[in-house]
Design a protein around this motif. Structure first.
Motif, PDB file in Angstrom:
ATOM      1  N   MET A 190       0.853  -1.175   0.000  1.00  0.00           N
ATOM      2  CA  MET A 190       0.000   0.000   0.000  1.00  0.00           C
ATOM      3  C   MET A 190       0.895   1.233   0.000  1.00  0.00           C
ATOM      4  O   MET A 190       1.800   1.347   0.808  1.00  0.00           O
ATOM      5  N   ASP A 191       0.617   2.146  -0.905  1.00  0.00           N
ATOM      6  CA  ASP A 191       1.412   3.369  -1.032  1.00  0.00           C
ATOM      7  C   ASP A 191       0.731   4.489  -0.248  1.00  0.00           C
ATOM      8  O   ASP A 191      -0.186   5.141  -0.741  1.00  0.00           O
ATOM      9  N   LEU A 192       1.172   4.684   0.978  1.00  0.00           N
ATOM     10  CA  LEU A 192       0.554   5.698   1.837  1.00  0.00           C
ATOM     11  C   LEU A 192       1.019   7.117   1.522  1.00  0.00           C
ATOM     12  O   LEU A 192       0.582   8.055   2.170  1.00  0.00           O
ATOM     13  N   SER A 193       1.859   7.269   0.509  1.00  0.00           N
ATOM     14  CA  SER A 193       2.280   8.620   0.135  1.00  0.00           C
ATOM     15  C   SER A 193       1.196   9.338  -0.667  1.00  0.00           C
ATOM     16  O   SER A 193       1.242  10.546  -0.834  1.00  0.00           O
ATOM     17  N   LYS A 194       0.203   8.587  -1.131  1.00  0.00           N
ATOM     18  CA  LYS A 194      -0.890   9.171  -1.922  1.00  0.00           C
ATOM     19  C   LYS A 194      -2.099   9.472  -1.034  1.00  0.00           C
ATOM     20  O   LYS A 194      -2.507   8.653  -0.234  1.00  0.00           O
ATOM     21  N   ASN A 195      -2.647  10.654  -1.216  1.00  0.00           N
ATOM     22  CA  ASN A 195      -3.812  11.115  -0.457  1.00  0.00           C
ATOM     23  C   ASN A 195      -5.076  10.556  -1.106  1.00  0.00           C
ATOM     24  O   ASN A 195      -5.615  11.146  -2.037  1.00  0.00           O
ATOM     25  N   THR A 196      -5.520   9.402  -0.610  1.00  0.00           N
ATOM     26  CA  THR A 196      -6.746   8.792  -1.127  1.00  0.00           C
ATOM     27  C   THR A 196      -7.663   8.465   0.046  1.00  0.00           C
ATOM     28  O   THR A 196      -7.186   8.262   1.171  1.00  0.00           O
ATOM     29  N   PRO A 197      -8.962   8.386  -0.197  1.00  0.00           N
ATOM     30  CA  PRO A 197      -9.879   8.003   0.880  1.00  0.00           C
ATOM     31  C   PRO A 197      -9.536   6.630   1.461  1.00  0.00           C
ATOM     32  O   PRO A 197      -9.668   6.415   2.661  1.00  0.00           O
ATOM     33  N   GLU A 198      -9.073   5.720   0.617  1.00  0.00           N
ATOM     34  CA  GLU A 198      -8.711   4.386   1.092  1.00  0.00           C
ATOM     35  C   GLU A 198      -7.525   4.447   2.051  1.00  0.00           C
ATOM     36  O   GLU A 198      -7.500   3.758   3.069  1.00  0.00           O
ATOM     37  N   ASN A 199      -6.531   5.266   1.727  1.00  0.00           N
ATOM     38  CA  ASN A 199      -5.361   5.405   2.598  1.00  0.00           C
ATOM     39  C   ASN A 199      -5.735   6.064   3.916  1.00  0.00           C
ATOM     40  O   ASN A 199      -5.234   5.675   4.970  1.00  0.00           O
ATOM     41  N   ILE A 200      -6.605   7.056   3.862  1.00  0.00           N
ATOM     42  CA  ILE A 200      -7.062   7.711   5.090  1.00  0.00           C
ATOM     43  C   ILE A 200      -7.773   6.691   5.969  1.00  0.00           C
ATOM     44  O   ILE A 200      -7.504   6.592   7.168  1.00  0.00           O
ATOM     45  N   GLU A 201      -8.668   5.913   5.369  1.00  0.00           N
ATOM     46  CA  GLU A 201      -9.399   4.895   6.125  1.00  0.00           C
ATOM     47  C   GLU A 201      -8.436   3.879   6.736  1.00  0.00           C
ATOM     48  O   GLU A 201      -8.561   3.508   7.908  1.00  0.00           O
ATOM     49  N   TYR A 202      -7.474   3.423   5.954  1.00  0.00           N
ATOM     50  CA  TYR A 202      -6.509   2.441   6.441  1.00  0.00           C
ATOM     51  C   TYR A 202      -5.728   2.991   7.634  1.00  0.00           C
ATOM     52  O   TYR A 202      -5.617   2.332   8.669  1.00  0.00           O
ATOM     53  N   MET A 203      -5.203   4.205   7.516  1.00  0.00           N
ATOM     54  CA  MET A 203      -4.388   4.773   8.590  1.00  0.00           C
ATOM     55  C   MET A 203      -5.205   5.005   9.850  1.00  0.00           C
ATOM     56  O   MET A 203      -4.747   4.692  10.958  1.00  0.00           O
ATOM     57  N   VAL A 204      -6.413   5.526   9.706  1.00  0.00           N
ATOM     58  CA  VAL A 204      -7.266   5.755  10.877  1.00  0.00           C
ATOM     59  C   VAL A 204      -7.569   4.425  11.563  1.00  0.00           C
ATOM     60  O   VAL A 204      -7.456   4.314  12.791  1.00  0.00           O
ATOM     61  N   ASN A 205      -7.923   3.409  10.793  1.00  0.00           N
ATOM     62  CA  ASN A 205      -8.220   2.097  11.381  1.00  0.00           C
ATOM     63  C   ASN A 205      -7.008   1.516  12.092  1.00  0.00           C
ATOM     64  O   ASN A 205      -7.134   0.950  13.182  1.00  0.00           O
ATOM     65  N   GLU A 206      -5.844   1.648  11.513  1.00  0.00           N
ATOM     66  CA  GLU A 206      -4.624   1.124  12.122  1.00  0.00           C
ATOM     67  C   GLU A 206      -4.281   1.879  13.409  1.00  0.00           C
ATOM     68  O   GLU A 206      -3.871   1.270  14.398  1.00  0.00           O
ATOM     69  N   ILE A 207      -4.444   3.192  13.397  1.00  0.00           N
ATOM     70  CA  ILE A 207      -4.171   3.997  14.597  1.00  0.00           C
ATOM     71  C   ILE A 207      -5.118   3.590  15.720  1.00  0.00           C
ATOM     72  O   ILE A 207      -4.695   3.359  16.854  1.00  0.00           O
ATOM     73  N   VAL A 208      -6.401   3.506  15.413  1.00  0.00           N
ATOM     74  CA  VAL A 208      -7.408   3.143  16.417  1.00  0.00           C
ATOM     75  C   VAL A 208      -7.126   1.751  16.983  1.00  0.00           C
ATOM     76  O   VAL A 208      -7.185   1.540  18.196  1.00  0.00           O
ATOM     77  N   THR A 209      -6.777   0.813  16.111  1.00  0.00           N
ATOM     78  CA  THR A 209      -6.487  -0.551  16.559  1.00  0.00           C
ATOM     79  C   THR A 209      -5.239  -0.590  17.430  1.00  0.00           C
ATOM     80  O   THR A 209      -5.242  -1.194  18.506  1.00  0.00           O
ATOM     81  N   LYS A 210      -4.181   0.050  16.988  1.00  0.00           N
ATOM     82  CA  LYS A 210      -2.917   0.010  17.726  1.00  0.00           C
ATOM     83  C   LYS A 210      -3.049   0.675  19.092  1.00  0.00           C
ATOM     84  O   LYS A 210      -2.488   0.203  20.074  1.00  0.00           O
ATOM     85  N   MET A 211      -3.807   1.754  19.163  1.00  0.00           N
ATOM     86  CA  MET A 211      -3.965   2.477  20.423  1.00  0.00           C
ATOM     87  C   MET A 211      -5.064   1.876  21.282  1.00  0.00           C
ATOM     88  O   MET A 211      -5.266   2.318  22.410  1.00  0.00           O
ATOM     89  N   LYS A 212      -5.786   0.895  20.743  1.00  0.00           N
ATOM     90  CA  LYS A 212      -6.890   0.257  21.466  1.00  0.00           C
ATOM     91  C   LYS A 212      -7.885   1.301  21.976  1.00  0.00           C
ATOM     92  O   LYS A 212      -8.310   1.277  23.121  1.00  0.00           O
ATOM     93  N   MET A 213      -8.231   2.212  21.079  1.00  0.00           N
ATOM     94  CA  MET A 213      -9.151   3.292  21.433  1.00  0.00           C
ATOM     95  C   MET A 213     -10.559   2.738  21.538  1.00  0.00           C
ATOM     96  O   MET A 213     -11.006   1.983  20.680  1.00  0.00           O
TER      97      MET A 213
END
Length: 75
Positions: free
Chosen positions: A1-24
């Protein structure tokens, strides 16, 4: 996954990963759809920092939640 590109899919992926990792618990407050795409670079920086850490203190979690809240679209 190329996170250098500003796409809705990348935003969704990063938010989901942050929430999961932080156990929010209150993930409803941090939804990918509510993120401002103009703040993509800031979100990417937060994502990279969160992925590098194994543990978060309560104050770090609070600061990260506030920062993610700041990246939301103006209502």
């Amino acid at each position: 996954m190329d996170l250098s590109k500003n796409t809705p899919e990348n935003i969704e992926y990063m938010v989901n990963e942050i929430v999961t990792k932080m156990k929010m618990v209150n993930i409803g407050a941090i939804r990918s759809e509510s993120m401002d795409s103009e703040m993509y670079e800031e979100l990417h920086e937060i994502y990279e920092m969160v992925m590098k850490k194994d543990h978060f203190s309560p104050s770090e979690m609070q600061a990260l939640a506030e920062e993610l809240g700041r990246l939301r679209k103006a209502q």
